[in-house]
Design an enzyme around this catalytic site. Structure first.
Site, PDB file in Angstrom:
ATOM      1  N   HIS A  74      -9.699  -9.252  -0.282  1.00  0.00           N
ATOM      2  CA  HIS A  74     -10.711  -8.505   0.459  1.00  0.00           C
ATOM      3  C   HIS A  74     -11.936  -9.402   0.599  1.00  0.00           C
ATOM      4  CE1 HIS A  74      -8.911  -4.382   0.009  1.00  0.00           C
ATOM      5  NE2 HIS A  74      -8.307  -4.999  -1.000  1.00  0.00           N
ATOM      6  N   HIS A  77      -3.337  -9.639  -1.140  1.00  0.00           N
ATOM      7  CA  HIS A  77      -4.360  -9.693  -0.095  1.00  0.00           C
ATOM      8  C   HIS A  77      -5.729  -9.820  -0.743  1.00  0.00           C
ATOM      9  CE1 HIS A  77      -3.586  -5.440  -0.976  1.00  0.00           C
ATOM     10  NE2 HIS A  77      -4.830  -5.172  -0.615  1.00  0.00           N
TER      11      HIS A  77
END
Length: 148
Positions: free
Chosen positions: A95, A93
């Site tokens: 950010h 993921h």
């Protein structure tokens, strides 16, 4: 066993989604460093950055760029920051967050226990900014019931 992100993507767990396409979703984190802090997550369970196929990584960064521009517009931030860590969940993921200076870009500044209404408002603000930027086709419908 599916990751936390896969369970959110599959609708098993609630999440504040602001972007969906065939390869990725974007959701707000529950522990934001700054308001509007979002996570760009591939639908495919890829454990870490260095495991991602190049075309997937290119797609994720293209989505992150669109989200970053929307964050800059929505919060008046001079920059959008991109951080990749991934130690807490074994599912890649990115950010993406509105940023005003480098000194604030640390997970030590992540806020815990942010009220749901505040996170819902930030998600709506980002959805609205993404729509205004021409990305409405990727913005999910506004939720009728806020996520917890």
């Amino acid at each position: 066993m599916p990751t936390l992100f896969t369970r959110i993507i599959d609708g098993e767990l609630p999440g504040r989604l602001v972007w969906e396409d065939d390869r990725a979703v974007v959701l707000l984190t529950i522990a934001p460093i700054t308001d509007g802090h979002a996570l760009v997550v591939p639908r495919e369970e890829v454990e870490q950055l260095t495991d991602a196929p190049d075309d997937l990584l290119a797609h994720l960064t293209t989505v992150a760029k669109a989200v970053g521009r929307a964050q800059q517009a929505a919060w008046g931030a001079p920059r959008a920051a991109l951080l990749v860590a991934g130690f807490e969940i074994p599912h890649l993921h990115l950010h993406v967050l509105p940023a005003w200076d480098e000194s604030s870009l640390t997970f030590a500044n992540a806020r815990q226990g942010v009220p749901g209404a505040e996170l819902d408002a930030a998600a709506q603000r980002l959805r609205d900014a993404l729509r205004a930027a021409g990305h409405g086709a990727h913005v999910p419908a506004d939720p009728e019931v806020p996520a917890p």
